[in-house]
Design a protein around this motif. Sequence first.
Motif, PDB file in Angstrom:
ATOM      1  N   GLN A  18       0.815  -1.195   0.000  1.00 24.09           N
ATOM      2  CA  GLN A  18       0.000   0.000   0.000  1.00 24.09           C
ATOM      3  C   GLN A  18       0.862   1.263   0.000  1.00 24.09           C
ATOM      4  OE1 GLN A  18      -2.193  -0.922   3.527  1.00 24.09           O
ATOM      5  NE2 GLN A  18      -3.952  -1.718   2.414  1.00 24.09           N
ATOM      6  N   GLY A  20       1.407   5.246   1.153  1.00 21.46           N
ATOM      7  CA  GLY A  20       1.085   6.140   2.250  1.00 21.46           C
ATOM      8  C   GLY A  20       1.615   7.531   1.973  1.00 21.46           C
ATOM      9  N   VAL A  45       5.715  10.739   0.302  1.00 20.35           N
ATOM     10  CA  VAL A  45       4.832   9.700  -0.223  1.00 20.35           C
ATOM     11  C   VAL A  45       5.682   8.451  -0.429  1.00 20.35           C
ATOM     12  CG1 VAL A  45       5.103  10.550  -2.610  1.00 20.35           C
ATOM     13  CG2 VAL A  45       3.140   9.117  -2.015  1.00 20.35           C
ATOM     14  N   GLU A 191      -1.665   9.593   6.227  1.00 17.69           N
ATOM     15  CA  GLU A 191      -2.680   8.770   5.579  1.00 17.69           C
ATOM     16  C   GLU A 191      -2.019   7.468   5.141  1.00 17.69           C
ATOM     17  OE1 GLU A 191      -4.319  10.987   2.303  1.00 17.69           O
ATOM     18  OE2 GLU A 191      -4.482  12.818   3.501  1.00 17.69           O
ATOM     19  N   TYR A 192      -2.399   6.382   5.808  1.00 13.55           N
ATOM     20  CA  TYR A 192      -1.816   5.083   5.464  1.00 13.55           C
ATOM     21  C   TYR A 192      -2.806   3.971   5.776  1.00 13.55           C
ATOM     22  CZ  TYR A 192       1.522   1.269   5.032  1.00 13.55           C
ATOM     23  OH  TYR A 192       2.172   0.122   4.631  1.00 13.55           O
ATOM     24  N   THR A 194      -3.441   5.258   1.654  1.00 12.85           N
ATOM     25  CA  THR A 194      -4.021   6.475   1.125  1.00 12.85           C
ATOM     26  C   THR A 194      -4.495   6.283  -0.309  1.00 12.85           C
ATOM     27  OG1 THR A 194      -3.634   8.842   0.726  1.00 12.85           O
ATOM     28  CG2 THR A 194      -1.796   7.352   0.273  1.00 12.85           C
ATOM     29  N   GLU A 195      -5.496   7.067  -0.664  1.00 15.93           N
ATOM     30  CA  GLU A 195      -5.954   7.124  -2.051  1.00 15.93           C
ATOM     31  C   GLU A 195      -5.487   8.421  -2.703  1.00 15.93           C
ATOM     32  OE1 GLU A 195     -10.140   6.516  -2.179  1.00 15.93           O
ATOM     33  OE2 GLU A 195     -10.039   4.479  -1.356  1.00 15.93           O
ATOM     34  N   ASN A 196      -4.638   9.154  -2.016  1.00 21.86           N
ATOM     35  CA  ASN A 196      -4.080  10.389  -2.558  1.00 21.86           C
ATOM     36  C   ASN A 196      -3.377  10.100  -3.887  1.00 21.86           C
ATOM     37  OD1 ASN A 196      -1.976  12.602  -2.909  1.00 21.86           O
ATOM     38  ND2 ASN A 196      -3.038  13.349  -1.090  1.00 21.86           N
TER      39      ASN A 196
END
Length: 259
Positions: A18, A20, A45, A191-192, A194-196
Amino acid sequence: MKYLPLLIVFYSCLLHSQKGIVYYGQITSPGMKSPAGPDLNSFLVFDKKESYYVTAKDSLEKSVANQKAIYTGSNDQQVAYNGDKTFRYGKQVYYDRKKDSMWWSQRFRGNIYVSEKRPTIKWKLEKETKKIGNFKTYKAVGEFRGRTYTAWYILEVPLPYGPWKLQGLPGLILEAYDEKKEMYLYFKSLEYPTENKAIISKVQREKGDPEGWKSIQDFEDMLRNSIKRAYNRMVLRAEKKNKEKPNKPIFNEIYIESF
């Protein structure tokens, strides 16, 4: 029950694949003996294989990019910034774990691009903990290019990343600083997963910048030669005005990376 080990392996692999993103503030103020410089936004990121850190980027600092400001350190020294705090791509650090190498950019009479093997930081893991945001963080202390850094990291993200060029701990670094906090990196949010849409980018270059990469020794030589030339100019001006010869500048009070 026989499927449980397979499920654990599956979810572990899923976690590490994933992406983050962690947001920081960065204050860099060499020679000021305190965090007394521009407070700039930055982010890191990352995924299991690589990371990308950026700060002093125009798009992150639209509200302060052209402001003039004077900062005063704990030693009453003052430094003025005249709207040149950021630029298009910012200061970048890209880290590839497989190649165990970093590529980064710095602002020094234009943009400088450097490639080097990952610097090994010999961290000492301490027992002390503190809460940062909603996270329990663990303390580590290590030497990096002439300065002693304290870092606070978390185990929830067991990847060896951190802001700027600090890395190599059992988990993600949320906060870090040297003894005087002249390099001060502090946590804002994480954010982990994340969809950023932020990408883990290689170092980007301004149009017209030279290709190729400097070595870390090239970079250090450029810094030291710059200090020497500036000092020689100060001496000449003092001689013309029959003034006392100025003291030689101290390298690690001018540049954070004092090698």
